[in-house]
Structures are given as C-alpha cells and as structure tokens.
Design a protein around this motif. Structure first.
Motif, PDB file in Angstrom:
ATOM      1  N   SER A  50       0.858  -1.183   0.000  1.00 45.35           N
ATOM      2  CA  SER A  50       0.000   0.000   0.000  1.00 45.35           C
ATOM      3  C   SER A  50       0.895   1.235   0.000  1.00 45.35           C
ATOM      4  O   SER A  50       1.986   1.228   0.571  1.00 45.35           O
ATOM      5  N   HIS A  70      -8.067   7.612  -1.292  1.00 41.85           N
ATOM      6  CA  HIS A  70      -7.407   6.901  -2.385  1.00 41.85           C
ATOM      7  C   HIS A  70      -6.099   6.332  -1.872  1.00 41.85           C
ATOM      8  O   HIS A  70      -5.530   6.813  -0.892  1.00 41.85           O
ATOM      9  N   GLU A  72      -2.741   3.297  -3.357  1.00 45.49           N
ATOM     10  CA  GLU A  72      -2.257   2.386  -4.386  1.00 45.49           C
ATOM     11  C   GLU A  72      -2.051   1.015  -3.757  1.00 45.49           C
ATOM     12  O   GLU A  72      -1.515   0.906  -2.655  1.00 45.49           O
ATOM     13  N   THR A  73      -2.474  -0.017  -4.497  1.00 50.34           N
ATOM     14  CA  THR A  73      -2.281  -1.390  -4.052  1.00 50.34           C
ATOM     15  C   THR A  73      -2.358  -2.329  -5.253  1.00 50.34           C
ATOM     16  O   THR A  73      -3.110  -2.054  -6.191  1.00 50.34           O
ATOM     17  N   PRO A  77      -4.082   2.261  -8.840  1.00 46.55           N
ATOM     18  CA  PRO A  77      -4.485   3.417  -8.052  1.00 46.55           C
ATOM     19  C   PRO A  77      -5.984   3.262  -7.762  1.00 46.55           C
ATOM     20  O   PRO A  77      -6.796   3.140  -8.689  1.00 46.55           O
TER      21      PRO A  77
END
Length: 169
Positions: A50, A70, A72-73, A77
């Motif tokens: 993450s 929000h 990122e993983t 995004p």
C-alpha cells in the motif's frame, strides 16, 4: 464468530474474484489492533503493498462512514469510499468496509473490501478480511497462481498484527 456484511451485488461467489484471509492471535485485543487499520496513512508503515494514501474533502486520517480516500495497491491506483465503520466495543466486533474502484471500460475494477476485528475468549483477537471484485482485472487476478489477493492480504494481516504487537511492547 461474526461475519462480513455484504452489499447487494458483492456476495462472495457471485463476482469474478473473492479472497478471504483470517488470523487469530493471542495477546492482543481488538482495541489494540483497530488503530492500525482505521488510520489509513499507517498502512504503508506495515504493509508494503500500500502506498500514497490520501483523503478527499479534508477527511482523515481516520476512516469514517462516507469518507472518500485513495491509495495504491496491487499496482492499481484505487479510489474508495467507506461504506461501514464501527469501532470495536465490549462484546461487539469492529467493522470497516469500503467500495473501491479503478480504471475504466475493460480495465474497470470494482471491489468491496471488508474487515472484522473481534475479541475472542482466552485473550485472543480475530482479524478477518474479505474482498469481492468485479471486472476483467478481477477475472485475471482470480486465475493467477499463486493468488496475489490471498498472498497480499495475508501480508496485510501479518503486518497489522506485527505493528500492533510492536506498539504494545
């Protein structure tokens, strides 16, 4: 033990992908684990998959019902909105869930990611995370071996428990 609450259209077995991970550990409480999950900017500190957690409209850093955020993983995004948020209380589990989405058209991915954190008898805590996914990227993830969702979410659980233990020490 308690179960995840599923919204219409996201019941496991009815979407393109489903992942379920759980840990039960001794020596921690739901109250000790909860802040590491509920305060989203802490995620990258213990979960390498993450990054770049941010909030919309001045919300955060703690998740709350209706919060837009929000992060990122898994290379995506993700935009997300909290759909359930109930901190743990005596005799009742903590619950947090969000609807997340990424991409458009054939690259669109929609998910319902839910967590349950509950105290169990004998000084144990149970942390359950389950996610259902819709869309072509979900089909790809479901057929990938080893399963990146199962492995990634297990890393998240293991990191969450380790972070809570470090804080307690």
């Amino acid at each position: 033990m308690h179960a995840i609450h599923w919204p219409d259209g996201y019941l496991p077995g009815t979407t393109e992908n489903f992942a379920s991970n759980e840990v039960i550990v001794a020596g921690l409480t739901a109250a000790q684990v909860w802040p590491f999950l509920a305060i989203a900017p802490r995620w990258p500190d213990y979960y390498a998959n993450s990054a770049n957690v941010g909030f919309h409209g001045g919300a955060g850093p703690e998740l709350a019902p209706g919060t837009r955020f929000h992060f990122e993983t898994f290379g995506f995004p993700v935009e997300a909105e909290v759909t359930e948020y109930i901190p743990p209380q005596a005799g009742a589990p903590g619950r947090v869930a969000w609807h997340g989405w990424a991409g458009e058209g054939d690259t669109r991915l929609d998910v319902h990611h839910a967590w349950l954190v509950e105290d169990l008898p004998g000084g144990r805590v149970r942390v359950l995370t389950q996610e259902t996914q819709k869309g072509k990227p979900a089909e790809t993830l479901a057929s990938t071996r080893p399963n990146p969702m199962i492995n990634g979410h297990q890393d998240w659980l293991d990191g969450l428990v380790a972070a809570a233990r470090r804080e307690r020490a």
